[in-house]
Scaffold this motif. Structure first.
Motif, PDB file in Angstrom:
ATOM      1  N   ALA A 200       0.845  -1.195   0.000  1.00 34.24           N
ATOM      2  CA  ALA A 200       0.000   0.000   0.000  1.00 34.24           C
ATOM      3  C   ALA A 200       0.880   1.244   0.000  1.00 34.24           C
ATOM      4  CB  ALA A 200      -0.922   0.012   1.213  1.00 34.24           C
ATOM      5  N   ARG A 201       0.428   2.268  -0.735  1.00 29.88           N
ATOM      6  CA  ARG A 201       1.110   3.562  -0.792  1.00 29.88           C
ATOM      7  C   ARG A 201       0.421   4.488   0.199  1.00 29.88           C
ATOM      8  NH1 ARG A 201       0.001   8.148  -4.229  1.00 29.88           N
ATOM      9  NH2 ARG A 201       1.841   9.478  -4.535  1.00 29.88           N
ATOM     10  N   LEU A 202       1.127   4.853   1.269  1.00 26.65           N
ATOM     11  CA  LEU A 202       0.531   5.612   2.361  1.00 26.65           C
ATOM     12  C   LEU A 202       0.981   7.065   2.385  1.00 26.65           C
ATOM     13  CD1 LEU A 202       0.921   2.943   5.205  1.00 26.65           C
ATOM     14  CD2 LEU A 202      -1.092   3.394   3.802  1.00 26.65           C
ATOM     15  N   SER A 203       1.642   7.506   1.332  1.00 28.53           N
ATOM     16  CA  SER A 203       2.146   8.882   1.310  1.00 28.53           C
ATOM     17  C   SER A 203       2.136   9.445  -0.107  1.00 28.53           C
ATOM     18  CB  SER A 203       3.577   8.932   1.867  1.00 28.53           C
ATOM     19  OG  SER A 203       4.135  10.220   1.711  1.00 28.53           O
ATOM     20  N   ASP A 204       1.729  10.702  -0.240  1.00 25.45           N
ATOM     21  CA  ASP A 204       1.793  11.396  -1.527  1.00 25.45           C
ATOM     22  C   ASP A 204       3.206  11.891  -1.835  1.00 25.45           C
ATOM     23  OD1 ASP A 204      -0.914  11.047  -1.940  1.00 25.45           O
ATOM     24  OD2 ASP A 204      -1.467  12.957  -1.001  1.00 25.45           O
ATOM     25  N   GLU A 205       4.133  11.705  -0.892  1.00 23.91           N
ATOM     26  CA  GLU A 205       5.505  12.179  -1.092  1.00 23.91           C
ATOM     27  C   GLU A 205       6.371  11.184  -1.862  1.00 23.91           C
ATOM     28  OE1 GLU A 205       7.448  13.975   2.326  1.00 23.91           O
ATOM     29  OE2 GLU A 205       5.522  14.014   3.375  1.00 23.91           O
ATOM     30  N   ILE A 206       5.816  10.023  -2.177  1.00 23.00           N
ATOM     31  CA  ILE A 206       6.582   9.032  -2.939  1.00 23.00           C
ATOM     32  C   ILE A 206       5.919   8.818  -4.293  1.00 23.00           C
ATOM     33  CG2 ILE A 206       7.446   7.879  -0.872  1.00 23.00           C
ATOM     34  CD1 ILE A 206       5.359   5.723  -1.245  1.00 23.00           C
ATOM     35  N   ASP A 207       6.663   8.252  -5.217  1.00 22.04           N
ATOM     36  CA  ASP A 207       6.184   8.032  -6.578  1.00 22.04           C
ATOM     37  C   ASP A 207       4.889   7.227  -6.579  1.00 22.04           C
ATOM     38  OD1 ASP A 207       6.217   6.288  -9.243  1.00 22.04           O
ATOM     39  OD2 ASP A 207       7.426   8.080  -9.606  1.00 22.04           O
ATOM     40  N   VAL A 208       4.016   7.530  -7.526  1.00 21.87           N
ATOM     41  CA  VAL A 208       2.717   6.859  -7.584  1.00 21.87           C
ATOM     42  C   VAL A 208       2.858   5.364  -7.858  1.00 21.87           C
ATOM     43  CG1 VAL A 208       1.437   8.913  -8.264  1.00 21.87           C
ATOM     44  CG2 VAL A 208       2.474   7.480 -10.028  1.00 21.87           C
ATOM     45  N   GLU A 209       3.995   4.950  -8.422  1.00 26.52           N
ATOM     46  CA  GLU A 209       4.217   3.533  -8.711  1.00 26.52           C
ATOM     47  C   GLU A 209       4.881   2.790  -7.544  1.00 26.52           C
ATOM     48  OE1 GLU A 209       3.108   2.037 -11.418  1.00 26.52           O
ATOM     49  OE2 GLU A 209       2.282   3.950 -12.106  1.00 26.52           O
ATOM     50  N   MET A 210       5.205   3.530  -6.470  1.00 27.02           N
ATOM     51  CA  MET A 210       5.905   2.936  -5.340  1.00 27.02           C
ATOM     52  C   MET A 210       4.963   2.778  -4.151  1.00 27.02           C
ATOM     53  SD  MET A 210       8.518   1.552  -3.998  1.00 27.02           S
ATOM     54  CE  MET A 210       9.683   1.703  -5.365  1.00 27.02           C
ATOM     55  N   TYR A 211       5.275   1.880  -3.241  1.00 27.04           N
ATOM     56  CA  TYR A 211       4.502   1.673  -2.023  1.00 27.04           C
ATOM     57  C   TYR A 211       5.461   1.641  -0.835  1.00 27.04           C
ATOM     58  CZ  TYR A 211       5.997  -3.103  -3.135  1.00 27.04           C
ATOM     59  OH  TYR A 211       6.757  -4.208  -3.462  1.00 27.04           O
ATOM     60  N   ASN A 212       5.044   2.220   0.293  1.00 22.68           N
ATOM     61  CA  ASN A 212       5.937   2.277   1.458  1.00 22.68           C
ATOM     62  C   ASN A 212       5.526   1.315   2.567  1.00 22.68           C
ATOM     63  OD1 ASN A 212       3.684   4.103   1.915  1.00 22.68           O
ATOM     64  ND2 ASN A 212       4.748   4.791   3.753  1.00 22.68           N
ATOM     65  N   TYR A 213       4.522   0.471   2.302  1.00 23.58           N
ATOM     66  CA  TYR A 213       4.184  -0.632   3.208  1.00 23.58           C
ATOM     67  C   TYR A 213       3.995  -1.886   2.367  1.00 23.58           C
ATOM     68  CZ  TYR A 213       1.743  -4.005   6.002  1.00 23.58           C
ATOM     69  OH  TYR A 213       1.411  -5.181   6.617  1.00 23.58           O
ATOM     70  N   GLY A 214       4.542  -2.992   2.842  1.00 25.02           N
ATOM     71  CA  GLY A 214       4.346  -4.255   2.144  1.00 25.02           C
ATOM     72  C   GLY A 214       4.486  -5.446   3.062  1.00 25.02           C
ATOM     73  N   GLN A 215       3.860  -6.538   2.649  1.00 21.88           N
ATOM     74  CA  GLN A 215       4.016  -7.810   3.363  1.00 21.88           C
ATOM     75  C   GLN A 215       4.116  -8.924   2.327  1.00 21.88           C
ATOM     76  OE1 GLN A 215       0.920 -10.337   4.986  1.00 21.88           O
ATOM     77  NE2 GLN A 215       1.718  -9.966   7.045  1.00 21.88           N
ATOM     78  N   LEU A 216       5.135  -9.778   2.482  1.00 23.02           N
ATOM     79  CA  LEU A 216       5.283 -10.918   1.582  1.00 23.02           C
ATOM     80  C   LEU A 216       5.027 -12.214   2.335  1.00 23.02           C
ATOM     81  CD1 LEU A 216       8.187 -12.647   2.072  1.00 23.02           C
ATOM     82  CD2 LEU A 216       9.141 -10.529   1.168  1.00 23.02           C
TER      83      LEU A 216
END
Length: 353
Positions: A200-216
């Motif tokens: 999930a992308r939880l911030s508008d400060e990062i690229d729209v194609e990037m996500y700053n939360y993940g679980q594998l």
């Protein structure tokens, strides 16, 4: 006594710790510091008694002609710097990940073999005594194993800036995940076969194609399963941010965090507090036959000491001509898993390895 000249690239947290290690070890001599940030390289130079500094890697490599290059820069530069260093005839220490693609990592492994130079990847947990004990205890729990791990970091200020810079090339589950997937592979000693992930992308400060939360989630050929979770940013919760736990048919082993740990403390990412061992065996009355055991690790090495242990391993690899095929192969395997997880986040599909 033979000494080895070292060029240190990157003067942030990891580069600083590794430079301190080279400075302490008699068989290494630092001949230059490279960083795009003049403040960081000048500060480190002053700390270590005044060393030559450079803003450009190519210039530094040519000017210093080092026997060893230590690469502690942002991940997108790793493969390029490793390739140039090996072709210049230097041994290489490179922080994880080795590259941003599996194909490039395999290319670098082949190159190191062709030019007969040693290449060590910075998997700091592999030299940590308590983590080695954690792996050994996990192997005593039977099969299959269930492995639960995370490293969420609530960051602000300069740390949030660093995290945003890291996310220019890779997500948190890729950047940090290689460490913990590697631990899972050591615990199971089995091949990973399937990976799925969410993000999930939880911030508008990062690229729209990037996500700053993940679980594998990863499945191994022996039936073992594991998950790893990572998030970066000012919005990240510090509730249960540190989970390092493994369960098997015979019981469980957990790393118990230090009570004063905070998620943005880099030093705390390797600290263990103690290992809690739970025995799952019941008697005829259905009561546990043994109480939980606690192995305390108050004397564990700090971050700088662990980095020094990594450089001692590099020195040993060079002087004893160690075969690093397994070391490099394991690094590529863990990279393959986390990159498959990234693909899963972006496609919504489970990835077969």
């Amino acid at each position: 006594m033979k000494t080895y000249s070292v060029l240190v690239a990157g003067c942030g947290n990891m580069g600083t710790s590794h430079a301190r290690a080279y400075h302490k070890l008699d068989k290494f001599t630092i001949v230059g510091l490279v960083s795009r940030n003049p403040e960081s390289r000048d500060k480190l130079s002053r700390e270590l008694g005044g060393l030559p500094t450079f803003s450009d890697f190519d210039e530094a490599l040519k000017a210093t002609a080092p026997e060893v290059v230590s690469i502690n820069t942002y991940p997108e530069t790793h493969a390029d710097y490793v390739r140039k260093s090996l072709r210049a005839g230097a041994h290489v220490f490179v922080e994880k990940p080795l590259a941003t693609t599996v194909a490039e990592a395999k290319e670098l492994a082949a190159l190191a073999q062709t030019v007969d130079r040693k290449m060590v990847i910075g998997y700091i947990l592999r030299v940590h005594p308590a983590w080695s004990k954690f792996v050994a205890l996990a192997r005593s729990l039977g099969k299959p194993l269930v492995m639960r791990m995370n490293l969420n970091q609530q960051s602000s200020g300069n740390q949030w800036i660093t995290h945003k810079n890291l996310m220019n090339s890779m997500s948190p589950i890729v950047d940090c995940g290689v460490h913990y997937v590697d631990i899972m592979c050591q615990m199971t000693m089995a091949k990973p076969v399937k990976v799925s992930a969410i993000g999930a992308r939880l911030s508008d400060e990062i690229d729209v194609e990037m996500y700053n939360y993940g679980q594998l989630q990863v499945t191994f050929e022996d039936g073992s399963v594991g998950w790893y979770e990572a998030g970066w940013g000012p919005m990240i919760s510090e509730t249960a941010f540190f989970v390092k736990d493994v369960m098997g048919p015979k019981g469980s082993v957990s790393i118990v965090e230090k009570t004063d740990a905070e998620s943005d403390n880099i030093e705390g990412h390797t600290q263990t507090g103690c290992l809690q061992i739970h025995h799952g065996q019941l008697d005829e009355k259905g009561v546990f036959t043994k109480p939980d055991e606690f192995l305390y690790t108050d004397d564990e090495p700090d971050h700088d000491a662990l980095c020094q242990m990594e450089q001692e391993f590099l020195l040993n690899a060079i002087e004893q001509s160690l075969d690093l095929s397994d070391h490099i192969g394991d690094a590529i395997s863990s990279l393959q898993v986390v990159l498959a997880a990234d693909e899963s986040v972006r496609t919504g599909k489970t990835i077969l390895l």
